[in-house]
Design an enzyme around this catalytic site. Structure first.
Site, short mmCIF file in Angstrom:
data_model
loop_
_atom_site.label_atom_id
_atom_site.label_comp_id
_atom_site.label_asym_id
_atom_site.label_seq_id
_atom_site.Cartn_x
_atom_site.Cartn_y
_atom_site.Cartn_z
N ASN A 190 0.81 -1.21 0.00
CA ASN A 190 0.00 0.00 0.00
C ASN A 190 0.85 1.26 0.00
O ASN A 190 0.34 2.37 0.16
CB ASN A 190 -0.93 0.00 1.21
CG ASN A 190 -2.18 0.79 0.98
OD1 ASN A 190 -2.48 1.23 -0.12
ND2 ASN A 190 -2.92 1.01 2.06
N HIS A 247 2.86 2.40 2.25
CA HIS A 247 3.14 3.05 3.53
C HIS A 247 3.73 2.01 4.47
O HIS A 247 3.78 0.82 4.16
CB HIS A 247 1.92 3.74 4.12
CG HIS A 247 0.76 2.84 4.41
ND1 HIS A 247 0.80 1.82 5.32
CD2 HIS A 247 -0.49 2.83 3.90
CE1 HIS A 247 -0.36 1.21 5.38
NE2 HIS A 247 -1.17 1.78 4.50
N CYS A 259 2.37 6.52 7.88
CA CYS A 259 3.77 6.95 7.89
C CYS A 259 4.36 6.65 6.52
O CYS A 259 4.25 5.53 6.02
CB CYS A 259 4.53 6.22 8.99
SG CYS A 259 6.26 6.71 9.13
#
Length: 406
Positions: free
Chosen positions: A266, A268, A303
């Site tokens: 994804n 991240h 993040c």
């Protein structure tokens, strides 16, 4: 038996027409007919057998063969008989154990993530790691973790076999939940439980969205008909709210940088990486004398690969009401004084924005003797309870090497 929504029929027909050469026998097992539904039957043991898809619409029924991947045939996992949960067995590898000679909590979390993804694939959801339904893919929607709670009662050792069962259910209008139960395959003993909450996010805008009725209908086909919880006890730890970590913090690890290997499909940082970051700021004396028994993480934001992260930790204040608390959990012990609880926060170094909040509980390591660490190589012996400052070993195998370190 597994049932899937009827809107997948066209894709199934197309796939089946390409795969019929794998199996020329169309003798189907008995299935209960259900309007507008598909029922699957497959075997993971015969590499020549393809999946049998029984398509029912009204009184008409037909059977198609569907390709089954090599991975599915070799994987030590499959749907349960009712098709509403999934079980898979994992052998603990040497590179999955840590300083305690047992599997790390990151290894356990990876087992949970893997069996969840394999469950999604086994019921026909997308194979890109997002576990998305047909409607979700059409609308560019994905699942993201909102909360993860893991309790570990006994850590498996190298070469132990762990069986993980998982299932998913509704969680209000904005998400779903996924639960897990971990057992020692050799003994059948439950060695851990976990639960999680997931919310839906638009992959393009990165904004959260409510679960639509179409998506919910696609999911409900695979969910238990009655509520089933890994933690059915009242006031269990998975429901506990994480208190705010107050300044000044007692322990910190600043400037953590995501590696490329920490990014998932994804784009991240993988959920398991956050667990490792939380533990980075734990005081060494606790790591030396205790082992993690419970971890809860509330995820606030994503993040990215170029973010810099600070890991902050403090001892959780003990309230009088908690001194004899058991919370109905199997992790409760009479020696509360041997347990230590901590609060955690991961935040961006640049602007202090929260990435996630966490809470951990730690119990004394089983072989700690008055501040000395007993490391055992081989099968664990049986210890008897004796006065502090001395120890006795019963039924110690001859192939065990003991090192007592001060």
């Amino acid at each position: 038996m597994l049932k899937v929504p009827f809107n997948s029929t066209d894709q199934l027909q197309a796939l089946a027409s390409q795969c019929r050469f794998l199996n020329h026998h169309h003798n189907s097992p008995h299935f209960t007919r259900r309007p507008n539904a598909l029922a699957f039957s497959s075997s993971v043991y015969n590499s020549k057998t393809s999946v049998q898809a029984v398509v029912s619409q009204g009184d008409a029924t037909r059977v198609d063969s569907v390709c089954e991947s090599l991975a599915n045939r070799l994987r030590l996992g499959n749907l349960t008989e009712d098709g509403l949960s999934y079980k898979e067995k994992f052998i603990v590898r040497s590179y999955e154990v840590g300083i305690n000679k047992t599997a790390t909590v990151e290894t356990i979390a990876n087992f949970l993530q893997e069996v969840g993804c394999n469950h999604a694939q086994s019921v026909g959801f997308s194979t890109d790691g997002f576990a998305t339904t047909h409607t979700m893919r059409k609308l560019h929607l994905i699942w993201v973790t909102a909360r993860m709670h893991i309790e570990i009662y006994k850590y498996p050792a190298w070469s132990d076999v762990v069986e993980v069962e998982t299932w998913c259910q509704n969680e209000g209008r904005i998400g779903t939940r996924r639960d897990w139960i971990l057992t020692d395959y050799a003994t059948g003993q439950v060695i851990g439980r976990a639960t999680s909450k997931w919310v839906m996010m638009n992959q393009d805008t990165r904004r959260l969205q409510k679960v639509t009725d179409d998506v919910r209908d696609e999911l409900m086909v695979y969910c238990p008909r009655e509520l089933r919880l890994a933690f059915p006890e009242d006031n269990n730890r998975s429901l506990k709210k994480i208190s705010k970590l107050e300044d000044p913090v007692q322990y910190s690890k600043l400037g953590l940088v995501p590696r490329r290997a920490d990014l998932d499909m994804n784009q991240h940082v993988n959920n398991v990486t956050y667990i490792g970051w939380v533990l980075e700021s734990m005081p060494q004396e606790i790591i030396d004398t205790h082992e993690l028994q419970t971890i809860t993480l509330d995820y606030r934001r994503e993040c990215q690969h170029d973010d810099i992260v600070d890991s902050l930790t403090s001892v959780e204040p003990i309230e009088d009401s908690e001194l004899h608390e058991t919370n109905g959990s199997a992790t409760a012990t009479a020696g509360y004084q041997d347990c230590r609880n901590f609060l955690h926060l991961l935040r961006l170094s640049s602007d202090g924005l929260e990435i996630n909040q966490g809470r951990t509980e730690w119990r004394k390591k089983p072989h700690m003797i008055k501040g000395k660490s007993l490391y055992l190589f081989g099968r664990l012996p049986v210890f008897e309870r004796i006065p502090a400052g001395s120890f006795s070993v019963l039924s110690l195998p001859s192939n065990v090497l003991i090192m007592l370190l001060g």
